[in-house]
Design an enzyme around this catalytic site. Sequence first.
Site, PDB file in Angstrom:
ATOM      1  N   LYS A  44       2.959  32.542 -63.854  1.00 19.77           N
ATOM      2  CA  LYS A  44       1.574  32.376 -63.393  1.00 19.77           C
ATOM      3  C   LYS A  44       0.623  32.632 -64.557  1.00 19.77           C
ATOM      4  O   LYS A  44       0.757  33.651 -65.246  1.00 19.77           O
ATOM      5  CB  LYS A  44       1.288  33.368 -62.254  1.00 19.77           C
ATOM      6  N   TYR A  99       4.359  42.166 -63.560  1.00 22.22           N
ATOM      7  CA  TYR A  99       3.871  42.287 -64.939  1.00 22.22           C
ATOM      8  C   TYR A  99       5.029  42.844 -65.741  1.00 22.22           C
ATOM      9  O   TYR A  99       5.766  43.700 -65.241  1.00 22.22           O
ATOM     10  CB  TYR A  99       2.668  43.240 -65.014  1.00 22.22           C
ATOM     11  N   HIS A 124      -6.553  33.309 -63.865  1.00 25.14           N
ATOM     12  CA  HIS A 124      -6.672  34.649 -63.294  1.00 25.14           C
ATOM     13  C   HIS A 124      -8.019  34.815 -62.571  1.00 25.14           C
ATOM     14  O   HIS A 124      -8.630  35.885 -62.587  1.00 25.14           O
ATOM     15  CB  HIS A 124      -6.519  35.705 -64.397  1.00 25.14           C
ATOM     16  N   SER A 130       1.338  41.458 -55.051  1.00 18.05           N
ATOM     17  CA  SER A 130       1.033  41.928 -56.408  1.00 18.05           C
ATOM     18  C   SER A 130       1.968  43.059 -56.816  1.00 18.05           C
ATOM     19  O   SER A 130       2.306  43.929 -56.008  1.00 18.05           O
ATOM     20  CB  SER A 130      -0.416  42.418 -56.461  1.00 18.05           C
ATOM     21  N   THR A 165       3.348  37.121 -64.247  1.00 18.09           N
ATOM     22  CA  THR A 165       1.989  36.775 -64.689  1.00 18.09           C
ATOM     23  C   THR A 165       1.920  36.917 -66.206  1.00 18.09           C
ATOM     24  O   THR A 165       2.206  37.983 -66.750  1.00 18.09           O
ATOM     25  CB  THR A 165       0.962  37.670 -63.981  1.00 18.09           C
TER      26      THR A 165
HETATM   27  C1  FMN Z   1      -9.348  42.019 -57.509  1.00 14.52           C
HETATM   28  C2  FMN Z   1      -8.304  41.100 -58.076  1.00 14.52           C
HETATM   29  C3  FMN Z   1      -7.066  41.624 -58.411  1.00 14.52           C
HETATM   30  C4  FMN Z   1      -6.068  40.766 -58.911  1.00 14.52           C
HETATM   31  N1  FMN Z   1      -4.832  41.283 -59.167  1.00 14.52           N
HETATM   32  C5  FMN Z   1      -3.869  40.465 -59.649  1.00 14.52           C
HETATM   33  C6  FMN Z   1      -2.558  40.967 -59.865  1.00 14.52           C
HETATM   34  O1  FMN Z   1      -2.246  42.127 -59.607  1.00 14.52           O
HETATM   35  N2  FMN Z   1      -1.640  40.092 -60.377  1.00 14.52           N
HETATM   36  C7  FMN Z   1      -1.936  38.783 -60.658  1.00 14.52           C
HETATM   37  O2  FMN Z   1      -1.074  38.035 -61.111  1.00 14.52           O
HETATM   38  N3  FMN Z   1      -3.167  38.279 -60.421  1.00 14.52           N
HETATM   39  C8  FMN Z   1      -4.126  39.091 -59.920  1.00 14.52           C
HETATM   40  N4  FMN Z   1      -5.371  38.558 -59.663  1.00 14.52           N
HETATM   41  C9  FMN Z   1      -5.620  37.118 -59.858  1.00 14.52           C
HETATM   42  C10 FMN Z   1      -5.287  36.326 -58.580  1.00 14.52           C
HETATM   43  O3  FMN Z   1      -3.901  36.325 -58.325  1.00 14.52           O
HETATM   44  C11 FMN Z   1      -5.732  34.854 -58.657  1.00 14.52           C
HETATM   45  O4  FMN Z   1      -5.212  34.282 -59.828  1.00 14.52           O
HETATM   46  C12 FMN Z   1      -7.249  34.670 -58.614  1.00 14.52           C
HETATM   47  O5  FMN Z   1      -7.865  35.625 -57.788  1.00 14.52           O
HETATM   48  C13 FMN Z   1      -7.566  33.265 -58.110  1.00 14.52           C
HETATM   49  O6  FMN Z   1      -8.922  33.022 -58.143  1.00 14.52           O
HETATM   50  P1  FMN Z   1      -9.894  33.136 -56.857  1.00 14.52           P
HETATM   51  O7  FMN Z   1     -10.072  34.597 -56.592  1.00 14.52           O
HETATM   52  O8  FMN Z   1     -11.128  32.462 -57.333  1.00 14.52           O
HETATM   53  O9  FMN Z   1      -9.240  32.405 -55.702  1.00 14.52           O
HETATM   54  C14 FMN Z   1      -6.356  39.400 -59.125  1.00 14.52           C
HETATM   55  C15 FMN Z   1      -7.607  38.880 -58.767  1.00 14.52           C
HETATM   56  C16 FMN Z   1      -8.576  39.723 -58.242  1.00 14.52           C
HETATM   57  C17 FMN Z   1      -9.897  39.129 -57.828  1.00 14.52           C
END
Ligand code: FMN
Length: 371
Positions: free
Chosen positions: A242, A144, A266, A116, A170
Amino acid sequence: MSLSALQSIPEGVVNLADFEPHAQAAMRPQDWAYLNGGAADEITLRANRAAWDRLGLRPRVLRDLSGGHTRVRLLGRELAQPVLLAPIAYQQLAHADGELASAYAAAAQGAGMVLSAQSSVAMEPVARVFANEPGSGPLWFQLYWRDDRGFMRELLQRIEQAGFEALVLTVDAPVHGARDRERRAGFKLPEHIRAVNLGGLKKPLDLQAGQSALFDGLMPRAATWAEIAWLREHSKLPLLLKGVTHPEDAVQAQGLGAAGLVVSNHGGRTLDTVPATAHLLADVRAALGADYPLLVDGGIRRGSDVLKAIALGADAVLLGRPYVHALAAAGALGVAHGLRLLRDELEIAMALCGCKTLADAGPHLLWPRGV
Ligand SMILES: Cc1cc2nc3c(=O)[nH]c(=O)nc-3n(C[C@H](O)[C@H](O)[C@H](O)COP(=O)(O)O)c2cc1C
């Protein structure tokens, strides 16, 4: 930076979801709300999971499956299995070893990782973990957009120098979703945890009375299609997007030279009531054609979910919250164990569906009327 002492796997953990209660017990309630919550009524969050459950698989019997495997090709290289850790911000909220522990686990298990932009651990030690593990999967950096081209140029250089293999921009979160659960819990990042690779300060909002913080403050600084071309010009690394869910956006990204896409909502954290990714994937694949790199995430918890994603047209999947549950419960060993359990389940599902390799998976594996 090195890892803390190895922990043991909690008793009774036989699948990824089994880590969840142990993770909850290990984390502060407000951090748990941040990690596990979604946007608004969490309809998309629940739908992601439920959609994989409802897709039925069709067993095939008596085929010769000796010599089968889970390997796939993605962006010109071979992966031992079609799984990468999704970019999840601030993993030190879950465990002091944070992203470094996740990196060790992924590299050891031949899974990939997308670090991330908001990693709480510096990118260089994470990249070294992958460089030192010959069988590791790919290591990508998630971005980002920040409307400061000098800052972006330096960041892109640092990412390349560290040894990351691709960029993942993203595009579905130019603004935070309204994450009610997290706000009710009063989540705030603790002082000692921050996005250490970003440094610097975002330009402050410059608003006149009566202007919208969103449309007049944030949006003029958000990425548009023009920034895709800029990013491609300023980095040699392949660029994936993404958070694409609409086939027309997918085709536009492909036309602008994006190297691949991740169908994602997301994890239900941005716009609530976006359909489950399991429902969106096949249309995006159909729009892009067969050979274009395509990944999916959201609600994947089981090896059979991975097989269903491949059957619907993905080349690989990103695993989100469950690996952070494993991290919170048992550090690097937890994540490694969770990845191994997922891969075992994938192999079992492949064997019972008569698939020797993942190239054998396709829509014919899915039962049209659901479970
Ligand atoms: C706590 C948390 C923080 C996240 N931070 C980011 C991030 O910094 N960048 C990003 O592209 N997606 C982020 N995501 C989304 C994840 O990359 C991913 O798309 C998502 O968690 C997939 O779904 P799942 O948790 O049901 O497997 C985050 C998700 C969570 C739960």
